[in-house]
Design a protein around this motif. Structure first.
Motif, PDB file in Angstrom:
ATOM      1  N   ILE A 120       0.990  -1.057   0.213  1.00 44.71           N
ATOM      2  CA  ILE A 120      -0.028  -0.132   0.085  1.00 44.71           C
ATOM      3  C   ILE A 120       0.930   1.270   0.019  1.00 44.71           C
ATOM      4  CG2 ILE A 120      -1.834   1.201   1.226  1.00 44.71           C
ATOM      5  CD1 ILE A 120      -2.839  -1.374   2.239  1.00 44.71           C
ATOM      6  N   ALA A 121       0.643   2.109  -1.009  1.00 44.67           N
ATOM      7  CA  ALA A 121       1.304   3.274  -1.160  1.00 44.67           C
ATOM      8  C   ALA A 121       0.606   4.497  -0.451  1.00 44.67           C
ATOM      9  CB  ALA A 121       1.735   3.690  -2.535  1.00 44.67           C
ATOM     10  N   GLY A 122       1.315   5.155   0.196  1.00 38.01           N
ATOM     11  CA  GLY A 122       0.683   6.350   0.946  1.00 38.01           C
ATOM     12  C   GLY A 122       0.926   7.671   0.469  1.00 38.01           C
ATOM     13  N   PRO A 123       0.456   8.607   0.687  1.00 38.33           N
ATOM     14  CA  PRO A 123       0.333   9.993   0.091  1.00 38.33           C
ATOM     15  C   PRO A 123       1.664  10.556  -0.191  1.00 38.33           C
ATOM     16  CG  PRO A 123      -0.651  10.064   2.010  1.00 38.33           C
ATOM     17  CD  PRO A 123      -0.153   8.565   2.099  1.00 38.33           C
ATOM     18  N   GLY A 124       2.066  10.734  -1.421  1.00 34.85           N
ATOM     19  CA  GLY A 124       3.242  11.210  -1.978  1.00 34.85           C
ATOM     20  C   GLY A 124       4.243  10.184  -2.469  1.00 34.85           C
ATOM     21  N   ALA A 125       3.419   8.968  -2.514  1.00 32.85           N
ATOM     22  CA  ALA A 125       4.515   7.753  -2.928  1.00 32.85           C
ATOM     23  C   ALA A 125       4.791   8.048  -4.497  1.00 32.85           C
ATOM     24  CB  ALA A 125       3.602   6.579  -2.689  1.00 32.85           C
ATOM     25  N   LEU A 126       6.070   7.427  -4.733  1.00 30.85           N
ATOM     26  CA  LEU A 126       6.304   7.268  -6.129  1.00 30.85           C
ATOM     27  C   LEU A 126       6.339   6.000  -6.564  1.00 30.85           C
ATOM     28  CD1 LEU A 126       9.821   9.159  -5.977  1.00 30.85           C
ATOM     29  CD2 LEU A 126       7.681   9.950  -6.639  1.00 30.85           C
ATOM     30  N   ILE A 127       5.446   5.563  -7.729  1.00 29.96           N
ATOM     31  CA  ILE A 127       5.181   4.382  -8.031  1.00 29.96           C
ATOM     32  C   ILE A 127       5.901   4.411  -9.600  1.00 29.96           C
ATOM     33  CG2 ILE A 127       3.439   2.819  -8.958  1.00 29.96           C
ATOM     34  CD1 ILE A 127       1.629   3.995  -6.699  1.00 29.96           C
ATOM     35  N   GLY A 128       6.652   3.458  -9.892  1.00 27.30           N
ATOM     36  CA  GLY A 128       7.514   3.511 -11.006  1.00 27.30           C
ATOM     37  C   GLY A 128       8.325   4.289 -11.537  1.00 27.30           C
ATOM     38  N   GLU A 129       8.898   4.807 -10.573  1.00 25.04           N
ATOM     39  CA  GLU A 129       9.983   6.006 -10.766  1.00 25.04           C
ATOM     40  C   GLU A 129      11.166   5.338 -11.376  1.00 25.04           C
ATOM     41  OE1 GLU A 129      11.056   4.233  -6.618  1.00 25.04           O
ATOM     42  OE2 GLU A 129       9.030   4.572  -7.776  1.00 25.04           O
ATOM     43  N   LEU A 130      11.429   4.027 -11.376  1.00 25.40           N
ATOM     44  CA  LEU A 130      12.551   3.626 -12.058  1.00 25.40           C
ATOM     45  C   LEU A 130      12.774   3.866 -13.645  1.00 25.40           C
ATOM     46  CD1 LEU A 130      15.338   2.491 -11.867  1.00 25.40           C
ATOM     47  CD2 LEU A 130      14.491   0.182 -11.799  1.00 25.40           C
ATOM     48  N   ALA A 131      11.046   3.755 -14.033  1.00 28.02           N
ATOM     49  CA  ALA A 131      11.103   4.160 -15.514  1.00 28.02           C
ATOM     50  C   ALA A 131      11.211   5.501 -15.815  1.00 28.02           C
ATOM     51  CB  ALA A 131       9.400   3.681 -15.688  1.00 28.02           C
ATOM     52  N   LEU A 132      11.266   6.317 -15.016  1.00 30.98           N
ATOM     53  CA  LEU A 132      11.484   7.859 -15.452  1.00 30.98           C
ATOM     54  C   LEU A 132      13.108   7.928 -15.602  1.00 30.98           C
ATOM     55  CD1 LEU A 132       9.667   9.678 -12.378  1.00 30.98           C
ATOM     56  CD2 LEU A 132       9.277   9.598 -14.933  1.00 30.98           C
ATOM     57  N   ILE A 133      13.945   7.057 -14.974  1.00 31.91           N
ATOM     58  CA  ILE A 133      15.490   6.805 -15.121  1.00 31.91           C
ATOM     59  C   ILE A 133      15.893   6.004 -16.358  1.00 31.91           C
ATOM     60  CG2 ILE A 133      17.729   6.393 -14.024  1.00 31.91           C
ATOM     61  CD1 ILE A 133      15.861   7.039 -11.126  1.00 31.91           C
ATOM     62  N   THR A 134      15.293   5.049 -16.628  1.00 33.54           N
ATOM     63  CA  THR A 134      15.626   4.200 -17.782  1.00 33.54           C
ATOM     64  C   THR A 134      14.532   3.601 -18.530  1.00 33.54           C
ATOM     65  OG1 THR A 134      17.078   2.075 -18.165  1.00 33.54           O
ATOM     66  CG2 THR A 134      15.827   2.249 -16.326  1.00 33.54           C
ATOM     67  N   ALA A 135      14.716   3.503 -19.587  1.00 37.44           N
ATOM     68  CA  ALA A 135      13.559   3.075 -20.653  1.00 37.44           C
ATOM     69  C   ALA A 135      13.341   1.298 -20.274  1.00 37.44           C
ATOM     70  CB  ALA A 135      13.751   3.032 -21.959  1.00 37.44           C
ATOM     71  N   MET A 136      12.190   1.148 -19.522  1.00 36.33           N
ATOM     72  CA  MET A 136      11.910  -0.059 -19.374  1.00 36.33           C
ATOM     73  C   MET A 136      10.400  -0.521 -19.171  1.00 36.33           C
ATOM     74  SD  MET A 136      12.560  -0.171 -15.073  1.00 36.33           S
ATOM     75  CE  MET A 136      12.094  -1.735 -15.001  1.00 36.33           C
ATOM     76  N   ALA A 137       9.871  -1.540 -19.172  1.00 34.55           N
ATOM     77  CA  ALA A 137       8.553  -2.019 -18.813  1.00 34.55           C
ATOM     78  C   ALA A 137       8.380  -2.148 -17.559  1.00 34.55           C
ATOM     79  CB  ALA A 137       8.085  -3.053 -19.741  1.00 34.55           C
ATOM     80  N   ARG A 138       7.192  -1.653 -17.042  1.00 36.95           N
ATOM     81  CA  ARG A 138       6.845  -1.828 -15.424  1.00 36.95           C
ATOM     82  C   ARG A 138       6.005  -3.300 -15.155  1.00 36.95           C
ATOM     83  NH1 ARG A 138       9.040  -0.547 -11.368  1.00 36.95           N
ATOM     84  NH2 ARG A 138       7.301  -0.607 -10.103  1.00 36.95           N
ATOM     85  N   PRO A 139       6.404  -4.310 -14.586  1.00 34.54           N
ATOM     86  CA  PRO A 139       5.613  -5.541 -14.692  1.00 34.54           C
ATOM     87  C   PRO A 139       4.639  -5.297 -13.470  1.00 34.54           C
ATOM     88  CG  PRO A 139       7.669  -5.855 -13.414  1.00 34.54           C
ATOM     89  CD  PRO A 139       7.787  -4.333 -14.303  1.00 34.54           C
ATOM     90  N   ALA A 140       4.345  -4.051 -13.087  1.00 38.45           N
ATOM     91  CA  ALA A 140       3.350  -3.872 -11.971  1.00 38.45           C
ATOM     92  C   ALA A 140       2.458  -3.102 -12.195  1.00 38.45           C
ATOM     93  CB  ALA A 140       4.218  -3.350 -10.552  1.00 38.45           C
ATOM     94  N   SER A 141       1.322  -2.968 -11.386  1.00 42.08           N
ATOM     95  CA  SER A 141       0.163  -2.164 -11.803  1.00 42.08           C
ATOM     96  C   SER A 141      -0.112  -1.526 -10.446  1.00 42.08           C
ATOM     97  CB  SER A 141      -0.908  -2.881 -12.344  1.00 42.08           C
ATOM     98  OG  SER A 141      -1.605  -4.003 -11.444  1.00 42.08           O
ATOM     99  N   ALA A 142      -1.035  -0.653 -10.314  1.00 36.98           N
ATOM    100  CA  ALA A 142      -1.659   0.199  -9.059  1.00 36.98           C
ATOM    101  C   ALA A 142      -3.121   0.309  -9.265  1.00 36.98           C
ATOM    102  CB  ALA A 142      -0.893   1.535  -9.166  1.00 36.98           C
ATOM    103  N   THR A 143      -3.429  -0.048  -8.199  1.00 33.67           N
ATOM    104  CA  THR A 143      -5.123   0.206  -8.130  1.00 33.67           C
ATOM    105  C   THR A 143      -5.481   1.045  -6.526  1.00 33.67           C
ATOM    106  OG1 THR A 143      -5.466  -1.942  -8.924  1.00 33.67           O
ATOM    107  CG2 THR A 143      -7.211  -1.277  -7.703  1.00 33.67           C
TER     108      THR A 143
END
Length: 84
Positions: A8-31
């Motif tokens: 569970i990501a709280g307020p201000g959490a970064l999700i998938g930030e590694l994709a901001l640094i390098t081109a990659m597919a994110r094998p995760a999802s967020a709901t």
């Protein structure tokens, strides 16, 4: 696919930030489990922000360092368990 860990990501959490640094597919999802606001940041915008304000890089850098340290600790622990 149900094989990964949930968090569970709280307020201000970064999700998938590694994709901001390098081109990659994110094998995760967020709901969202409650009313939420999100911001999608393009890699090109993120890079421009970092170039114009290096202090803005602190949070993702620190988060990446923390995760890397945790992964290294987990690998050492798993290695120790396998060798016994």
């Amino acid at each position: 696919d149900g094989a990964g860990a949930e968090m569970i990501a709280g307020p201000g959490a970064l999700i998938g930030e590694l994709a901001l640094i390098t081109a990659m597919a994110r094998p995760a999802s967020a709901t969202a489990i409650e009313h939420s606001a999100v911001i999608r940041i393009a890699r090109s915008l993120f890079q421009r922000v970092l170039e114009s304000d290096p202090a803005a890089a602190r949070r993702p850098r620190d988060e990446l360092a923390n995760r890397t340290s945790q992964i290294a600790s987990d690998i050492l622990l798993a290695g120790a368990k396998l060798s016994t």
